[in-house]
Scaffold this motif. Sequence first.
Motif, PDB file in Angstrom:
ATOM      1  N   LEU A  20      28.522   2.797 119.459  1.00 52.70           N
ATOM      2  CA  LEU A  20      28.413   3.476 118.085  1.00 52.70           C
ATOM      3  C   LEU A  20      27.905   2.593 116.863  1.00 52.70           C
ATOM      4  CD1 LEU A  20      31.420   5.905 118.065  1.00 52.70           C
ATOM      5  CD2 LEU A  20      29.532   6.514 118.990  1.00 52.70           C
ATOM      6  N   LEU A  21      26.609   2.975 116.387  1.00 48.35           N
ATOM      7  CA  LEU A  21      26.172   2.235 115.101  1.00 48.35           C
ATOM      8  C   LEU A  21      26.266   3.091 113.910  1.00 48.35           C
ATOM      9  CD1 LEU A  21      24.506   0.041 113.956  1.00 48.35           C
ATOM     10  CD2 LEU A  21      22.545   1.295 114.931  1.00 48.35           C
ATOM     11  N   GLY A  22      27.441   2.798 113.353  1.00 51.70           N
ATOM     12  CA  GLY A  22      27.995   3.808 112.227  1.00 51.70           C
ATOM     13  C   GLY A  22      28.163   3.239 110.940  1.00 51.70           C
ATOM     14  N   CYS A  96      24.751   6.906 114.281  1.00 53.73           N
ATOM     15  CA  CYS A  96      25.824   7.833 114.097  1.00 53.73           C
ATOM     16  C   CYS A  96      25.488   8.414 112.468  1.00 53.73           C
ATOM     17  CB  CYS A  96      27.108   7.467 113.941  1.00 53.73           C
ATOM     18  SG  CYS A  96      27.772   6.923 115.598  1.00 53.73           S
ATOM     19  N   THR A  97      24.007   8.898 112.421  1.00 58.75           N
ATOM     20  CA  THR A  97      23.582   9.589 111.081  1.00 58.75           C
ATOM     21  C   THR A  97      22.367  10.049 111.541  1.00 58.75           C
ATOM     22  OG1 THR A  97      22.407   8.918 109.109  1.00 58.75           O
ATOM     23  CG2 THR A  97      22.951   7.213 110.439  1.00 58.75           C
ATOM     24  N   GLY A 209      22.282  19.106 109.923  1.00 58.81           N
ATOM     25  CA  GLY A 209      21.795  17.944 110.243  1.00 58.81           C
ATOM     26  C   GLY A 209      22.216  16.731 109.253  1.00 58.81           C
ATOM     27  N   CYS A 210      23.197  16.625 108.970  1.00 59.26           N
ATOM     28  CA  CYS A 210      23.803  15.761 108.365  1.00 59.26           C
ATOM     29  C   CYS A 210      25.231  15.473 108.760  1.00 59.26           C
ATOM     30  CB  CYS A 210      23.770  15.677 106.788  1.00 59.26           C
ATOM     31  SG  CYS A 210      24.791  14.421 106.088  1.00 59.26           S
ATOM     32  N   THR A 211      25.770  14.322 109.461  1.00 59.78           N
ATOM     33  CA  THR A 211      27.099  14.352 110.109  1.00 59.78           C
ATOM     34  C   THR A 211      28.076  14.742 109.156  1.00 59.78           C
ATOM     35  OG1 THR A 211      27.038  11.880 109.793  1.00 59.78           O
ATOM     36  CG2 THR A 211      26.159  12.726 111.841  1.00 59.78           C
TER      37      THR A 211
END
Length: 247
Positions: A20-22, A96-97, A209-211
Amino acid sequence: MKKVAVAEMHVEDEMLTIGLLGGMSWQSTAEYYRIANEMVAQRLGGLHSARVVMASVDFAEIGVLQRAGQWDEAGRVLAEQARGLVAAGADMVLICTNTMHKVADQVAAAISVPLVHLADTTAEAVLAQGVGTVALLGTAFTMEQDFYRDRLASHGLEVLVPTEPERALVHRVIFEELCVGIIREESRQAYRDVIAGLVERGAQGVILGCTEIELLISQADSTVPVFPTTRLHIEAAVNRAMALAVA
Protein backbone atom coordinates in the motif's frame (compact mmCIF):
# COMPACT_ATOMS: atom_id res chain seq x y z
CA MET A 1 -3.03 -28.68 17.31
CA LYS A 2 0.04 -29.22 15.16
CA LYS A 3 -2.15 -29.91 12.11
CA VAL A 4 -4.03 -26.63 12.62
CA ALA A 5 -0.77 -24.70 12.89
CA VAL A 6 0.57 -26.31 9.71
CA ALA A 7 -2.66 -25.56 7.84
CA GLU A 8 -2.61 -21.92 8.93
CA MET A 9 1.03 -21.53 7.93
CA HIS A 10 0.25 -23.09 4.55
CA VAL A 11 -2.48 -20.53 3.86
CA GLU A 12 -0.20 -17.69 4.94
CA ASP A 13 2.59 -18.92 2.67
CA GLU A 14 0.23 -18.95 -0.30
CA MET A 15 -1.23 -15.51 0.36
CA LEU A 16 0.48 -12.74 -1.59
CA THR A 17 1.64 -9.54 0.08
CA ILE A 18 -0.17 -6.30 -0.79
CA GLY A 19 1.92 -3.13 -0.95
CA LEU A 20 0.00 0.00 0.00
CA LEU A 21 1.44 3.34 -1.12
CA GLY A 22 -0.56 5.64 1.10
CA GLY A 23 -0.70 8.71 3.29
CA MET A 24 -2.62 10.73 0.66
CA SER A 25 -4.45 11.16 2.96
CA TRP A 26 -3.89 8.85 5.93
CA GLN A 27 -7.64 8.98 6.60
CA SER A 28 -8.39 6.92 3.49
CA THR A 29 -5.25 4.79 3.76
CA ALA A 30 -6.52 3.62 7.14
CA GLU A 31 -9.65 2.45 5.33
CA TYR A 32 -7.55 0.47 2.88
CA TYR A 33 -5.85 -1.35 5.75
CA ARG A 34 -9.09 -1.94 7.66
CA ILE A 35 -11.02 -3.26 4.66
CA ALA A 36 -8.19 -5.56 3.54
CA ASN A 37 -7.99 -7.21 6.94
CA GLU A 38 -11.77 -7.49 7.31
CA MET A 39 -12.04 -9.20 3.93
CA VAL A 40 -9.32 -11.73 4.69
CA ALA A 41 -10.77 -12.46 8.13
CA GLN A 42 -14.25 -12.98 6.68
CA ARG A 43 -12.97 -15.41 4.07
CA LEU A 44 -10.52 -17.41 6.18
CA GLY A 45 -11.90 -16.95 9.70
CA GLY A 46 -10.01 -17.28 12.94
CA LEU A 47 -7.11 -14.91 13.46
CA HIS A 48 -6.27 -14.55 9.79
CA SER A 49 -5.39 -11.10 8.49
CA ALA A 50 -4.00 -9.63 5.29
CA ARG A 51 -0.31 -9.67 4.45
CA VAL A 52 0.42 -5.97 3.94
CA VAL A 53 3.44 -3.71 3.71
CA MET A 54 2.83 0.03 3.69
CA ALA A 55 4.63 3.23 2.83
CA SER A 56 2.94 6.38 4.09
CA VAL A 57 4.19 9.68 2.67
CA ASP A 58 3.70 13.16 4.09
CA PHE A 59 0.67 14.42 2.19
CA ALA A 60 1.58 18.06 2.84
CA GLU A 61 4.72 17.60 0.73
CA ILE A 62 2.81 15.84 -2.06
CA GLY A 63 0.12 18.53 -1.94
CA VAL A 64 2.70 21.25 -2.59
CA LEU A 65 3.87 19.39 -5.69
CA GLN A 66 0.28 18.92 -6.87
CA ARG A 67 -0.55 22.60 -6.59
CA ALA A 68 2.70 23.59 -8.30
CA GLY A 69 2.05 21.18 -11.16
CA GLN A 70 5.31 19.36 -10.41
CA TRP A 71 3.89 15.96 -11.29
CA ASP A 72 7.19 14.49 -12.47
CA GLU A 73 8.74 15.17 -9.08
CA ALA A 74 5.69 13.76 -7.32
CA GLY A 75 5.98 10.68 -9.50
CA ARG A 76 9.65 10.34 -8.60
CA VAL A 77 8.78 10.43 -4.89
CA LEU A 78 6.06 7.80 -5.24
CA ALA A 79 8.21 5.61 -7.49
CA GLU A 80 10.94 5.59 -4.87
CA GLN A 81 8.44 4.61 -2.19
CA ALA A 82 7.01 1.89 -4.45
CA ARG A 83 10.46 0.40 -4.94
CA GLY A 84 10.77 0.27 -1.16
CA LEU A 85 7.52 -1.68 -0.94
CA VAL A 86 8.81 -4.24 -3.44
CA ALA A 87 12.06 -4.52 -1.49
CA ALA A 88 9.95 -5.17 1.62
CA GLY A 89 8.23 -8.09 -0.07
CA ALA A 90 5.19 -6.64 -1.85
CA ASP A 91 3.85 -8.84 -4.65
CA MET A 92 1.72 -5.98 -5.99
CA VAL A 93 1.46 -2.24 -5.38
CA LEU A 94 -1.61 -0.04 -4.91
CA ILE A 95 -1.46 3.75 -5.04
CA CYS A 96 -4.05 4.55 -2.36
CA THR A 97 -5.37 7.71 -3.99
CA ASN A 98 -7.24 8.47 -7.20
CA THR A 99 -5.49 11.77 -7.93
CA MET A 100 -1.97 10.39 -7.80
CA HIS A 101 -2.85 7.87 -10.49
CA LYS A 102 -1.79 10.75 -12.73
CA VAL A 103 1.73 9.35 -12.17
CA ALA A 104 0.69 5.67 -12.24
CA ASP A 105 2.72 4.92 -15.37
CA GLN A 106 5.83 6.41 -13.77
CA VAL A 107 5.34 4.28 -10.66
CA ALA A 108 4.58 1.14 -12.65
CA ALA A 109 7.76 1.57 -14.71
CA ALA A 110 9.85 1.72 -11.53
CA ILE A 111 8.78 -1.63 -10.05
CA SER A 112 9.03 -5.29 -10.98
CA VAL A 113 5.60 -6.30 -9.66
CA PRO A 114 2.11 -5.40 -10.94
CA LEU A 115 0.56 -2.03 -10.18
CA VAL A 116 -3.15 -2.58 -9.51
CA HIS A 117 -4.70 0.45 -11.24
CA LEU A 118 -7.61 1.97 -9.36
CA ALA A 119 -9.45 3.26 -12.43
CA ASP A 120 -9.33 -0.17 -14.06
CA THR A 121 -10.80 -1.96 -11.05
CA THR A 122 -13.50 0.71 -10.82
CA ALA A 123 -14.38 0.50 -14.51
CA GLU A 124 -14.72 -3.27 -14.26
CA ALA A 125 -17.19 -2.90 -11.38
CA VAL A 126 -19.20 -0.26 -13.25
CA LEU A 127 -19.47 -2.39 -16.38
CA ALA A 128 -20.40 -5.45 -14.33
CA GLN A 129 -23.56 -3.59 -13.24
CA GLY A 130 -24.45 -2.71 -16.81
CA VAL A 131 -23.77 1.01 -16.33
CA GLY A 132 -22.48 2.94 -19.34
CA THR A 133 -22.63 6.58 -18.24
CA VAL A 134 -21.08 7.54 -14.92
CA ALA A 135 -20.65 10.70 -12.89
CA LEU A 136 -17.16 11.29 -11.50
CA LEU A 137 -16.60 13.04 -8.18
CA GLY A 138 -13.08 13.71 -6.97
CA THR A 139 -10.44 16.36 -6.54
CA ALA A 140 -10.29 19.12 -9.13
CA PHE A 141 -7.23 17.38 -10.59
CA THR A 142 -9.17 14.14 -11.08
CA MET A 143 -12.35 15.75 -12.41
CA GLU A 144 -10.74 18.33 -14.71
CA GLN A 145 -7.64 16.60 -16.10
CA ASP A 146 -7.83 13.77 -18.58
CA PHE A 147 -5.58 11.11 -16.99
CA TYR A 148 -8.43 9.52 -15.04
CA ARG A 149 -11.40 10.28 -17.28
CA ASP A 150 -9.55 8.92 -20.31
CA ARG A 151 -8.66 5.72 -18.45
CA LEU A 152 -12.35 5.18 -17.67
CA ALA A 153 -13.32 6.07 -21.25
CA SER A 154 -10.84 3.48 -22.54
CA HIS A 155 -13.15 0.86 -21.02
CA GLY A 156 -16.09 2.23 -23.01
CA LEU A 157 -17.58 4.45 -20.29
CA GLU A 158 -19.06 7.91 -20.82
CA VAL A 159 -17.92 10.17 -17.98
CA LEU A 160 -19.80 13.22 -16.66
CA VAL A 161 -18.32 15.73 -14.21
CA PRO A 162 -20.02 18.43 -12.11
CA THR A 163 -20.22 22.07 -13.16
CA GLU A 164 -17.30 24.36 -12.33
CA PRO A 165 -18.86 25.76 -9.11
CA GLU A 166 -19.79 22.22 -8.05
CA ARG A 167 -16.27 20.98 -8.78
CA ALA A 168 -14.88 23.73 -6.58
CA LEU A 169 -17.22 22.71 -3.75
CA VAL A 170 -16.38 19.00 -4.06
CA HIS A 171 -12.64 19.77 -4.07
CA ARG A 172 -12.85 22.12 -1.09
CA VAL A 173 -14.71 19.60 1.06
CA ILE A 174 -12.13 16.94 0.29
CA PHE A 175 -9.09 18.99 1.29
CA GLU A 176 -10.52 21.21 4.02
CA GLU A 177 -12.73 18.63 5.71
CA LEU A 178 -12.41 14.96 4.75
CA CYS A 179 -8.60 14.83 4.60
CA VAL A 180 -8.46 16.11 8.18
CA GLY A 181 -11.25 13.89 9.49
CA ILE A 182 -14.08 16.44 9.52
CA ILE A 183 -17.49 15.07 8.52
CA ARG A 184 -20.23 17.69 8.18
CA GLU A 185 -23.89 17.01 7.45
CA GLU A 186 -24.06 20.22 5.41
CA SER A 187 -21.34 18.90 3.12
CA ARG A 188 -23.10 15.57 2.79
CA GLN A 189 -26.24 17.36 1.64
CA ALA A 190 -24.24 19.50 -0.79
CA TYR A 191 -22.74 16.35 -2.32
CA ARG A 192 -26.22 14.82 -2.55
CA ASP A 193 -27.37 17.86 -4.50
CA VAL A 194 -24.39 17.57 -6.87
CA ILE A 195 -25.13 13.88 -7.42
CA ALA A 196 -28.81 14.58 -8.08
CA GLY A 197 -27.86 17.14 -10.73
CA LEU A 198 -25.56 14.65 -12.45
CA VAL A 199 -28.31 12.03 -12.45
CA GLU A 200 -30.62 14.55 -14.11
CA ARG A 201 -27.94 14.97 -16.80
CA GLY A 202 -27.97 11.23 -17.49
CA ALA A 203 -25.58 9.63 -15.04
CA GLN A 204 -26.54 5.99 -14.40
CA GLY A 205 -23.99 5.59 -11.62
CA VAL A 206 -21.61 7.67 -9.51
CA ILE A 207 -17.90 7.01 -9.06
CA LEU A 208 -16.60 8.25 -5.75
CA GLY A 209 -13.30 9.10 -7.40
CA CYS A 210 -11.52 10.30 -4.31
CA THR A 211 -10.77 7.80 -1.57
CA GLU A 212 -11.88 10.21 1.17
CA ILE A 213 -15.37 10.72 -0.29
CA GLU A 214 -16.38 7.30 1.03
CA LEU A 215 -16.08 8.76 4.52
CA LEU A 216 -18.99 11.07 3.64
CA ILE A 217 -21.11 9.47 0.91
CA SER A 218 -22.67 6.01 0.67
CA GLN A 219 -25.30 4.29 -1.45
CA ALA A 220 -27.99 5.83 0.76
CA ASP A 221 -27.08 9.25 -0.65
CA SER A 222 -27.77 8.41 -4.30
CA THR A 223 -30.70 7.15 -6.37
CA VAL A 224 -28.29 5.41 -8.76
CA PRO A 225 -25.50 2.92 -7.98
CA VAL A 226 -22.49 4.33 -6.15
CA PHE A 227 -19.03 2.92 -6.85
CA PRO A 228 -16.68 3.33 -3.85
CA THR A 229 -13.20 3.28 -5.35
CA THR A 230 -11.34 2.53 -2.12
CA ARG A 231 -13.33 -0.61 -1.43
CA LEU A 232 -13.26 -1.75 -5.06
CA HIS A 233 -9.50 -1.20 -5.28
CA ILE A 234 -8.55 -3.10 -2.13
CA GLU A 235 -11.08 -5.84 -2.89
CA ALA A 236 -9.38 -6.43 -6.25
CA ALA A 237 -6.03 -6.64 -4.46
CA VAL A 238 -7.32 -9.05 -1.83
CA ASN A 239 -8.84 -11.25 -4.55
CA ARG A 240 -5.47 -11.37 -6.27
CA ALA A 241 -3.60 -11.95 -3.02
CA MET A 242 -5.87 -14.80 -1.97
CA ALA A 243 -6.20 -16.58 -5.32
CA LEU A 244 -3.92 -19.40 -4.17
CA ALA A 245 -4.93 -19.38 -0.52
CA VAL A 246 -8.60 -20.11 -1.22
CA ALA A 247 -8.08 -22.40 -4.20
